[in-house]
Design a protein around this motif. Structure first.
Motif, PDB file in Angstrom:
ATOM      1  N   UNK A   1      32.942  16.339   9.974  1.00 22.76           N
ATOM      2  CA  UNK A   1      34.211  16.616  10.649  1.00 22.76           C
ATOM      3  C   UNK A   1      34.611  18.076  10.501  1.00 22.76           C
ATOM      4  N   UNK A   2      34.428  18.635   9.315  1.00 22.68           N
ATOM      5  CA  UNK A   2      34.745  20.045   9.090  1.00 22.68           C
ATOM      6  C   UNK A   2      33.851  20.935   9.944  1.00 22.68           C
ATOM      7  N   UNK A   3      32.587  20.548  10.063  1.00 24.20           N
ATOM      8  CA  UNK A   3      31.659  21.321  10.897  1.00 24.20           C
ATOM      9  C   UNK A   3      32.074  21.291  12.363  1.00 24.20           C
ATOM     10  N   UNK A   4      32.426  20.102  12.859  1.00 25.39           N
ATOM     11  CA  UNK A   4      32.776  19.959  14.271  1.00 25.39           C
ATOM     12  C   UNK A   4      34.100  20.637  14.606  1.00 25.39           C
ATOM     13  N   UNK A   5      35.114  20.426  13.776  1.00 29.82           N
ATOM     14  CA  UNK A   5      36.453  20.918  14.104  1.00 29.82           C
ATOM     15  C   UNK A   5      36.695  22.368  13.694  1.00 29.82           C
ATOM     16  N   UNK A   6      36.029  22.808  12.619  1.00 30.81           N
ATOM     17  CA  UNK A   6      36.315  24.151  12.100  1.00 30.81           C
ATOM     18  C   UNK A   6      35.100  25.081  12.073  1.00 30.81           C
ATOM     19  N   UNK A   7      33.908  24.541  12.374  1.00 30.19           N
ATOM     20  CA  UNK A   7      32.720  25.381  12.402  1.00 30.19           C
ATOM     21  C   UNK A   7      32.271  25.877  11.053  1.00 30.19           C
ATOM     22  N   UNK A   8      32.601  25.143   9.986  1.00 25.30           N
ATOM     23  CA  UNK A   8      32.223  25.542   8.633  1.00 25.30           C
ATOM     24  C   UNK A   8      31.208  24.560   8.051  1.00 25.30           C
ATOM     25  N   UNK A   9      30.239  25.099   7.301  1.00 25.68           N
ATOM     26  CA  UNK A   9      29.177  24.302   6.707  1.00 25.68           C
ATOM     27  C   UNK A   9      29.542  23.968   5.267  1.00 25.68           C
ATOM     28  N   UNK A  10      30.126  22.793   5.057  1.00 27.74           N
ATOM     29  CA  UNK A  10      30.564  22.387   3.724  1.00 27.74           C
ATOM     30  C   UNK A  10      29.399  21.781   2.943  1.00 27.74           C
ATOM     31  N   UNK A  11      29.562  21.743   1.619  1.00 29.47           N
ATOM     32  CA  UNK A  11      28.560  21.149   0.733  1.00 29.47           C
ATOM     33  C   UNK A  11      29.213  20.079  -0.132  1.00 29.47           C
ATOM     34  N   UNK A  12      28.361  19.219  -0.707  1.00 28.13           N
ATOM     35  CA  UNK A  12      28.854  18.094  -1.502  1.00 28.13           C
ATOM     36  C   UNK A  12      28.476  18.283  -2.963  1.00 28.13           C
ATOM     37  N   UNK A  13      29.440  18.130  -3.837  1.00 29.80           N
ATOM     38  CA  UNK A  13      29.191  18.119  -5.276  1.00 29.80           C
ATOM     39  C   UNK A  13      29.188  16.662  -5.712  1.00 29.80           C
ATOM     40  N   UNK A  14      28.018  16.194  -6.146  1.00 26.63           N
ATOM     41  CA  UNK A  14      27.853  14.799  -6.551  1.00 26.63           C
ATOM     42  C   UNK A  14      28.982  14.395  -7.488  1.00 26.63           C
ATOM     43  N   UNK A  15      29.660  13.334  -7.234  1.00 29.78           N
ATOM     44  CA  UNK A  15      29.295  12.392  -6.192  1.00 29.78           C
ATOM     45  C   UNK A  15      30.338  12.386  -5.079  1.00 29.78           C
ATOM     46  N   UNK A  16      31.527  12.971  -5.351  1.00 32.06           N
ATOM     47  CA  UNK A  16      32.627  12.693  -4.428  1.00 32.06           C
ATOM     48  C   UNK A  16      33.485  13.900  -4.062  1.00 32.06           C
TER      49      UNK A  16
ATOM     50  N   UNK B   1      37.664  29.962   5.790  1.00 32.51           N
ATOM     51  CA  UNK B   1      37.510  30.723   7.035  1.00 32.51           C
ATOM     52  C   UNK B   1      37.790  32.199   6.790  1.00 32.51           C
ATOM     53  N   UNK B   2      38.851  32.483   6.047  1.00 33.64           N
ATOM     54  CA  UNK B   2      39.194  33.870   5.757  1.00 33.64           C
ATOM     55  C   UNK B   2      38.127  34.527   4.884  1.00 33.64           C
ATOM     56  N   UNK B   3      37.581  33.768   3.924  1.00 32.58           N
ATOM     57  CA  UNK B   3      36.537  34.303   3.051  1.00 32.58           C
ATOM     58  C   UNK B   3      35.286  34.659   3.836  1.00 32.58           C
ATOM     59  N   UNK B   4      35.047  33.958   4.945  1.00 34.10           N
ATOM     60  CA  UNK B   4      33.891  34.207   5.800  1.00 34.10           C
ATOM     61  C   UNK B   4      34.237  35.135   6.966  1.00 34.10           C
ATOM     62  N   UNK B   5      35.410  35.770   6.861  1.00 36.23           N
ATOM     63  CA  UNK B   5      35.868  36.721   7.892  1.00 36.23           C
ATOM     64  C   UNK B   5      35.922  36.088   9.282  1.00 36.23           C
ATOM     65  N   UNK B   6      36.412  34.848   9.314  1.00 34.00           N
ATOM     66  CA  UNK B   6      36.552  34.134  10.574  1.00 34.00           C
ATOM     67  C   UNK B   6      38.021  33.814  10.823  1.00 34.00           C
TER      68      UNK B   6
END
Length: 362
Positions: free
Chosen positions: A181-196, A253-258
């Motif tokens: 959802x974050x990728x689709x709506x905001x264009x950001x590539x999030x990561x997961x820290x096991x487990x939640x 987004x700001x950290x990635x200059x977007x």
């Protein structure tokens, strides 16, 4: 679908700058123009800004950023054709707590044959969302800070037809639903820290807590309460260690200059729930290939694989913290680590941290 929902769907489907006339509305929605006018007035009262131009018709100018059951329901229906019962709150102790209260009222969700009971039918596929929480919950009794206007906080009460067989998969699916959802709506590539936990720009932007509802007659876990909190905007009241670990989509987004292009809370909640229900439907159908794909995708989004972490015991355990390198995540969603003695261990519980401040309530 109500007339209000039909009108909103028609307006939302227009291209930028396009209008739809009252006559077209009446034909599309199969109601009178008076009913269309009343629906538009109702939408405006809900915070939608709708422009009306003589001889051109209507167009949607802006949507409110307050929780709206009609909008959430519309997006979910358009995405996955599921009917979800939606309960909204301005402030609540915890959406997970509310879901569990409803689950208690429902009684047993499933009978001996696995069919939904009357109580199960009324409670299944219920979504609870709040503008803020006074007692947001995280894993291991921790709190999840849930102020108004900075994030979304919601819980889905869901009873799969075959019961909850692997709770860890439900948590994994929730994490992936958020990442997608974050990728689709905001264009950001999030990561997961096991487990939640979900991270962006090395900060936690989402926490997930999945709790089971047991059927004491059958011994099965009849339902799951899937609680999700996502930080959209910066919480300027955070300080100290917690400010080092907790972030938001806006900050990333700001950290990635977007440029941060705001999406409504309703869009984010509905997108996550739609993704989540898509995963859960595959679980119900025992789609082994889909489950393997989910685990593979979860591994690909892991921020821990290949890194050295500190493994910490759950309260009450008798082992001490130790350093280990994360090797993989098993098909059963266990974290595979190698300690400094070269021993391979599979963790199904406990906590791992990359930094000393990973344990702050978030």
């Amino acid at each position: 679908m109500t007339t209000k929902e039909k009108v909103l769907s028609a307006l939302a489907s227009l291209k930028n700058g396009d209008f739809i006339s009252g006559e077209e509305f009446a034909v599309t929605c199969s109601v009178s123009r008076t009913a269309i006018w009343k629906a538009i007035r109702s939408l405006e009262e809900s915070g939608y800004k709708i422009e009306a131009v003589t001889n051109r018709g209507y167009r949607l100018v802006s949507k409110p950023d307050n929780l709206d059951a009609t909008e959430i329901s519309r997006i979910i229906k358009d995405s996955c054709e599921k009917i979800v019962k939606i309960f909204l709150f301005d402030t609540i102790d915890s959406t997970n707590s509310e879901a569990k209260r409803i689950a208690v009222e429902a009684g047993a969700f499933r009978d001996a044959k696995g069919n939904l009971t009357a109580g199960g039918e009324s409670a299944n596929l219920s979504l609870f969302a709040a503008e803020s929480q006074t007692g947001g919950k995280g894993r291991l009794g921790r709190s999840f800070i849930s102020p108004k206007e900075t994030g979304v906080y919601f819980s889905l009460l869901y009873s799969p037809k075959n019961g909850v067989k692997n709770p860890a998969l439900y948590t994994a699916a929730a994490a992936l639903a958020v990442v997608k959802s974050i990728s689709k709506l905001y264009g950001e590539d999030a990561q997961i820290k096991w487990v939640n936990d979900v991270f962006l720009a090395e900060k936690k932007v989402c926490g997930i807590l999945v709790e089971g509802i047991a059927n004491f007659e059958t011994g099965n876990i009849d339902a799951a309460v899937v609680g999700i909190g996502i930080n959209i905007r910066q919480n300027k009241n955070l300080s100290g260690d917690i400010a080092k670990i907790v972030g938001s989509i806006e900050e990333a987004k700001l950290a990635h200059n977007k440029i941060f292009e705001a999406r409504t809370k309703n869009e984010l909640i509905a997108e996550v729930v739609s993704n989540l229900l898509g995963f859960y439907e595959k679980f119900e159908n025992d789609d082994e290939n889909a489950i393997k794909d989910l685990v593979s995708e979860y591994r690909a989004k892991s921020m821990l694989i290949g890194k050295t972490v500190t493994v910490n015991p759950v309260a009450g355990s008798d082992f001490e913290s130790y350093r280990a390198k994360v090797k993989s995540i098993s098909d059963e969603m266990k974290l595979v680590v190698e300690n400094e003695a070269g021993e391979i261990k599979e963790l199904s519980s406990g906590e791992v941290s990359l930094h000393s401040y990973d344990f702050a309530s978030a």
